[in-house]
Design an enzyme around this catalytic site. Structure first.
Site, PDB file in Angstrom:
ATOM      1  CG  HIS A   1      -7.944  -5.655   4.599  1.00  0.00           C
ATOM      2  ND1 HIS A   1      -8.342  -6.687   3.790  1.00  0.00           N
ATOM      3  CD2 HIS A   1      -6.949  -6.160   5.375  1.00  0.00           C
ATOM      4  CE1 HIS A   1      -7.634  -7.773   4.065  1.00  0.00           C
ATOM      5  NE2 HIS A   1      -6.772  -7.483   5.030  1.00  0.00           N
TER       6      HIS A   1
ATOM      7  CD  GLN B   1       0.860  -9.694   8.198  1.00  0.00           C
ATOM      8  OE1 GLN B   1       1.255  -9.534   9.361  1.00  0.00           O
ATOM      9  NE2 GLN B   1       1.497  -9.202   7.155  1.00  0.00           N
TER      10      GLN B   1
ATOM     11  CG  ASP C   1      -9.053  -9.014  -0.441  1.00  0.00           C
ATOM     12  OD1 ASP C   1      -8.280  -8.782   0.505  1.00  0.00           O
ATOM     13  OD2 ASP C   1      -9.493 -10.152  -0.707  1.00  0.00           O
ATOM     14  CB  ILE C   2      -8.814 -12.496  -4.600  1.00  0.00           C
ATOM     15  CG1 ILE C   2      -9.233 -13.398  -5.745  1.00  0.00           C
ATOM     16  CG2 ILE C   2      -8.575 -13.286  -3.329  1.00  0.00           C
ATOM     17  CD1 ILE C   2      -8.928 -12.832  -7.087  1.00  0.00           C
TER      18      ILE C   2
ATOM     19  CG  ASN D   1      -5.809  -8.205   9.677  1.00  0.00           C
ATOM     20  OD1 ASN D   1      -6.421  -7.482  10.457  1.00  0.00           O
ATOM     21  ND2 ASN D   1      -6.410  -8.874   8.709  1.00  0.00           N
TER      22      ASN D   1
ATOM     23  CG  HIS E   1      -2.309  -6.532   3.294  1.00  0.00           C
ATOM     24  ND1 HIS E   1      -1.341  -7.458   3.612  1.00  0.00           N
ATOM     25  CD2 HIS E   1      -3.464  -6.987   3.824  1.00  0.00           C
ATOM     26  CE1 HIS E   1      -1.896  -8.447   4.298  1.00  0.00           C
ATOM     27  NE2 HIS E   1      -3.191  -8.173   4.466  1.00  0.00           N
TER      28      HIS E   1
HETATM   29  P1  5GP Z   1      -4.784 -10.609   5.549  1.00  0.00           P
HETATM   30  O1  5GP Z   1      -5.591 -11.776   6.033  1.00  0.00           O
HETATM   31  O2  5GP Z   1      -3.313 -10.960   5.445  1.00  0.00           O
HETATM   32  O3  5GP Z   1      -5.027  -9.329   6.303  1.00  0.00           O
HETATM   33  O4  5GP Z   1      -5.324 -10.301   4.099  1.00  0.00           O
HETATM   34  C1  5GP Z   1      -4.816 -10.881   2.945  1.00  0.00           C
HETATM   35  C2  5GP Z   1      -5.847 -10.630   1.856  1.00  0.00           C
HETATM   36  O5  5GP Z   1      -5.247 -10.899   0.608  1.00  0.00           O
HETATM   37  C3  5GP Z   1      -7.088 -11.529   1.961  1.00  0.00           C
HETATM   38  O6  5GP Z   1      -8.233 -10.706   2.158  1.00  0.00           O
HETATM   39  C4  5GP Z   1      -7.115 -12.256   0.621  1.00  0.00           C
HETATM   40  O7  5GP Z   1      -8.407 -12.371   0.088  1.00  0.00           O
HETATM   41  C5  5GP Z   1      -6.232 -11.405  -0.261  1.00  0.00           C
HETATM   42  N1  5GP Z   1      -5.519 -12.132  -1.295  1.00  0.00           N
HETATM   43  C6  5GP Z   1      -4.781 -13.248  -1.140  1.00  0.00           C
HETATM   44  N2  5GP Z   1      -4.245 -13.630  -2.312  1.00  0.00           N
HETATM   45  C7  5GP Z   1      -4.661 -12.716  -3.232  1.00  0.00           C
HETATM   46  C8  5GP Z   1      -4.440 -12.568  -4.653  1.00  0.00           C
HETATM   47  O8  5GP Z   1      -3.746 -13.353  -5.296  1.00  0.00           O
HETATM   48  N3  5GP Z   1      -5.013 -11.507  -5.245  1.00  0.00           N
HETATM   49  C9  5GP Z   1      -5.779 -10.610  -4.573  1.00  0.00           C
HETATM   50  N4  5GP Z   1      -6.306  -9.599  -5.251  1.00  0.00           N
HETATM   51  N5  5GP Z   1      -6.017 -10.722  -3.240  1.00  0.00           N
HETATM   52  C10 5GP Z   1      -5.460 -11.760  -2.588  1.00  0.00           C
END
Ligand code: 5GP
Ligand code: ZN
Length: 141
Positions: free
Chosen positions: A103, A95, A31-32, A88, A101
């Protein structure tokens, strides 16, 4: 490939990622945000908006690899004492990317950069209230 889906682009290598595991079913990459070091996302190769769109087969195709990936993350650093799994679904549930996805968040201590708050509401519940809640859900299968 879903139009403009950032994770579909990662699967197609249109956007680079630090991939740690990949096969026909899933891709796992860092995750970035690196909430804690080693924070990893596991995504299905087939686009699904969220876990709520998974068939049983989709679920099998993704979740069968989670323990193995979690063990590899843990083995990568002796300071990792545990791992939280988080998924999420929906904006209200935090989300932000609408390609399902999971985590995997390595835990180093209770004071590291990840926390969850669980409220204790047991005092507000009667047996009747629990029963009504359980009934409302179990009749949906
Ligand atoms: P969510 O909030 O939808 O559960 O998590 C999305 C996750 O995707 C976040 O933790 C965010 O840091 C990660 N993310 C968003 N864009 C990118 C990307 O371009 N590359 C990577 N490796 N992670 C990303
Ligand atoms: Zn996608």
């Amino acid at each position: 490939m879903e139009n403009n889906c950032i994770f579909c682009k990662i699967i197609n290598n249109e956007i680079p990622s630090y991939t740690i595991f990949e096969n026909d079913d899933v891709k796992a990459f860092l995750d970035i945000s690196q909430t804690t070091p080693g924070h990893t996302l596991v995504i299905p190769k087939k686009h699904r908006d969220s876990l709520l769109d998974f068939s049983q087969e989709d679920a099998k195709n993704v979740f069968q690899y989670i323990p193995e990936i979690a063990r590899a993350i843990k083995a990568s650093n002796p300071d990792i004492k545990g791992i939280n799994l988080l998924n999420n679904n929906g904006e209200v549930a935090y989300q932000s990317v609408f390609h399902a996805h999971i985590h995997l968040i390595p835990r180093y201590s209770e004071q590291d950069d990840f926390s969850i708050h669980f409220s204790e509401n047991q005092n507000h519940y009667t047996p009747e209230k629990y029963e009504a809640l359980a009934e409302a859900i179990k009749t949906q299968f």
